[in-house]
Design a protein around this motif. Structure first.
Motif, short mmCIF file in Angstrom:
data_model
loop_
_atom_site.label_atom_id
_atom_site.label_comp_id
_atom_site.label_asym_id
_atom_site.label_seq_id
_atom_site.Cartn_x
_atom_site.Cartn_y
_atom_site.Cartn_z
N LYS A 28 0.88 -1.17 0.00
CA LYS A 28 0.00 0.00 0.00
C LYS A 28 0.92 1.22 0.00
N GLU A 32 -2.20 5.93 -1.26
CA GLU A 32 -3.40 5.13 -0.97
C GLU A 32 -3.79 4.21 -2.13
N GLU A 66 -8.61 -5.49 0.84
CA GLU A 66 -9.25 -4.25 1.28
C GLU A 66 -9.28 -4.18 2.80
N ILE A 71 -8.40 0.21 2.60
CA ILE A 71 -8.66 1.10 1.46
C ILE A 71 -9.45 0.33 0.41
#
Length: 99
Positions: A28, A32, A66, A71
């Protein structure tokens, strides 16, 4: 001669421990976004995925990436990850260790 320690990492999708060299790192970034890190050295929060295409398919439905990174991950990333993992697994079967 003393035997060298093999670095182990936990698979994000299955929770199993595997040698680091037999896994793919996803990261990540500061922007973002989520990306595949083939070098294993990109900056950002990382997680490891084993070379198991079926686990990647299952992860798409459960949205495990996720949840791990907190995110929104586009569906195309799961397809890209599946293709990369499938390719690396085939390469490992043909030539032995991937790196």
């Amino acid at each position: 001669m003393k035997q060298r320690k093999i670095p182990m990492r936990k698979d994000l999708l299955t929770g199993e421990m595997h040698p680091k060299k037999e896994m793919v790192r996803i990261v990540k970034t500061a922007e973002e976004s989520v990306a595949i890190d083939p070098t294993g050295k990109a900056s950002g929060r990382g997680a490891y995925v084993a070379l198991d295409p079926e686990a990647v398919k299952a992860a798409k439905g459960k949205q495990l990436i996720e949840k791990a990174f907190s995110i929104k991950v586009p569906a195309t990333f799961y397809d890209e990850l599946f293709a990369y993992v499938d390719h690396q697994k085939a390469r490992q079967e043909l030539f032995g260790t991937k790196r």
